[in-house]
Write an enzyme that holds these catalytic residues in place. Structure first.
Site, short mmCIF file in Angstrom:
data_model
loop_
_atom_site.label_atom_id
_atom_site.label_comp_id
_atom_site.label_asym_id
_atom_site.label_seq_id
_atom_site.Cartn_x
_atom_site.Cartn_y
_atom_site.Cartn_z
N GLU A 312 31.64 30.25 -29.81
CA GLU A 312 31.60 31.62 -30.36
C GLU A 312 32.66 32.54 -29.76
O GLU A 312 32.38 33.70 -29.45
CB GLU A 312 30.20 32.22 -30.12
CG GLU A 312 29.12 31.43 -30.82
CD GLU A 312 27.71 31.94 -30.50
OE1 GLU A 312 26.94 32.14 -31.44
OE2 GLU A 312 27.39 32.10 -29.30
C1 ACM Z 1 25.47 28.32 -28.58
O1 ACM Z 1 24.26 28.31 -28.92
N1 ACM Z 1 26.19 29.42 -28.70
C2 ACM Z 1 26.11 27.12 -28.05
#
Ligand code: ACM
Length: 497
Positions: A312
């Site tokens: 992310e």
């Molecule tokens: C995640 O759940 N951002 C790896």
């Protein structure tokens, strides 16, 4: 011997072993029972686990010998196999007769798993507190066992909320009881930095002083981290530390202004949004800093892996992200460790041997596999332990619901089209802790779902059956209560009243 004899059985072992041949009768553990240890100390940690559990519940001392004495009663004898490779890296054999137990394994961890099976084959009371006049008996029979996958993990997020060594070690006890062999510690995120780095003390001192919701945060000094690593090692569990970069880095950016490029540090962050922070990955200082962090973590971590995060990173320009991941993972290799990162790292050129952790997008995980990475599978819909068991239940709702059956009923070999089973290292269940603030909640989120995942990672697919598993695991509730482990009455399982 006085009082009643309480006998155990092989009927509810989790994870289910490769083979069990039950015999007839039992072996009663008494004041004349001794332990015979092999030379070299390979079984010492396993023997300590056995003696501590049985000693606490029964008061038996189980003296340890290097050879059996003629005056001794039944012995629990730990021996290496004639051929050290015969049982594999983690395999073991238990042979229990009316006269004694023979425990065979080729490694430290094999002996630990053998003892965990012995403890499950004893009655529940044998793992609980002392309970007066009774003795315990093992069932007669032979167990042969070895894991399906080498990576059977759980992740604990100590960044969103901090958990101290006692809570982490209690979590290790749960992992080891179910033969899970990796503890992935998520040591940094936007909300907090949780490990002392001596080259940059402000990371823990400043970056550690926050948590989701405004709590005090906290961090491990290096001695505490080493203590956790050693506690886990003795129980067959290798710690895999994660420093999440280049996104999920607000705490580091707050503590070390130079990581921002322009030197302007953001405020500490106590919310739950994701994807807004990024290290300045075009600045050489960032790589010098990463080198310092990895050097210290590598020195503290005997395990082979360092996790660099990589998920992310929505605030990092894509080409910058690719260059950062390639270089940051190379630095991990330069410090003698194997890099692992979330599936997004598949966008970058990765050093040979890099591991990618699938969590959300099959295409990204398949891309990482296409670049040669082996995969740890943590698909949110089957393994995310922060997600609600049932709609409206406690937990995070973003991935729908994840019941114990959802955790259990899938095959890692067929999850991702185009990724052969040989490239799958195993499975891991992450516990994100935005909504988890204490040990009891860690346990409620992970029991019984983590034992279910342990069987996915350990037992052959052909040996697994949900209806049979739900019957076996329900019997474990009595143990959890005796151990004062909180757990969730998952609706798919008929629990004892
Ligand atoms: C995640 O759940 N951002 C790896």
């Amino acid at each position: 011997m006085t009082g009643t004899v309480v006998a155990g059985s092989f009927a509810s072992l989790v994870p289910t072993p490769t083979s069990v041949e039950p015999g007839t009768g039992t072996l009663v553990l008494g004041s004349d029972t001794v332990v015979v240890a092999p030379s070299g100390g390979r079984a010492d940690d396993a023997i300590a686990l056995l003696r501590t559990a049985v000693g606490a519940s029964s008061g038996l001392d189980l003296p340890v010998r290097t050879e059996r004495d003629v005056a001794d009663g039944p012995s629990i004898t730990f021996v290496g196999p004639a051929d050290p490779d015969a049982l594999g890296e983690e395999g073991y054999e238990l042979s229990i007769t009316n006269d004694g137990v023979e425990v065979r394994a080729g490694s430290h961890d094999g002996f630990v798993w053998a003892v965990q099976t012995l403890l499950q084959a004893l009655p529940a009371e044998a793992v609980g507190p002392s309970g007066g006049e009774r003795s315990f008996a093992l069932p007669v029979g032979v167990v042969r066992d070895a894991p399906r996958y080498p990576w059977r993990g759980a992740m604990l997020d100590v960044a969103r909320h901090f958990f101290g060594p006692d809570d982490v070690e209690a979590f290790v006890d749960l992992l080891s009881a179910y033969k899970l062999n990796r503890l992935h510690l998520h040591l940094s995120d936007d909300q907090g930095w949780r490990i002392e780095i001596r080259a940059h003390p402000e990371l823990a001192e400043v970056g550690g002083a926050s948590a989701v919701g405004g709590g005090p945060g906290g961090s491990f000094i290096q001695e505490q981290y080493r203590g956790i690593v050693e506690y886990a090692r003795r129980r067959g569990v290798t710690v895999v530390p994660e420093i999440d970069t280049p996104g999920h880095t607000n705490a580091a950016l707050h503590a070390v202004p130079a990581l921002n490029g322009d030197g302007s540090a953001p405020e500490a962050y106590r919310g739950v949004r994701v994807g807004f922070s990024s290290l300045c990955v075009t600045d050489e200082f960032t790589f010098e800093w990463w080198d310092d962090v990895v050097r210290e973590l590598a020195a503290l971590t005997p395990g082979r892996w360092i996790h660099l995060g990589g998920d992310e990173s929505n605030a990092t320009e894509h080409e910058d992200y690719r260059r950062y991941v390639a270089r940051a993972s190379r630095i991990v290799v330069d410090h003698g460790k194997v890099p692992i990162g979330w599936e997004e790292i598949g966008a970058a050129d990765l050093p040979d041997g890099t591991i990618a952790q699938h969590w959300l997008d099959p295409a990204k995980a398949v891309a990482a596999a296409g670049r040669g990475a082996s995969l740890v599978l943590s698909p949110a819909s089957h393994t995310y332990l922060d997600i609600c068991h049932v709609e409206g239940g406690p937990g995070n709702p973003w991935a729908g619901t994840v019941s114990a059956r959802d955790v259990y009923d899938w095959d890692p070999a067929t999850l991702l089209d185009g990724v052969p089973d040989e490239q799958v290292l195993g499975v891991e269940g992450p516990l994100w802790t935005e909504l988890v603030e204490d040990r009891a909640t860690i346990q409620e989120r992970t029991i019984p779902r983590l034992p279910a995942l342990a069987e996915v990672g350990w037992s052959e697919q052909s040996a697994r059956c949900w209806d049979e598993f739900r019957a076996r695991i329900s019997v474990h509730a009595e143990r959890w209560d005796l151990l004062h482990w909180a757990w969730t009455r998952d609706a798919g399982i008929d629990w004892p009243p």
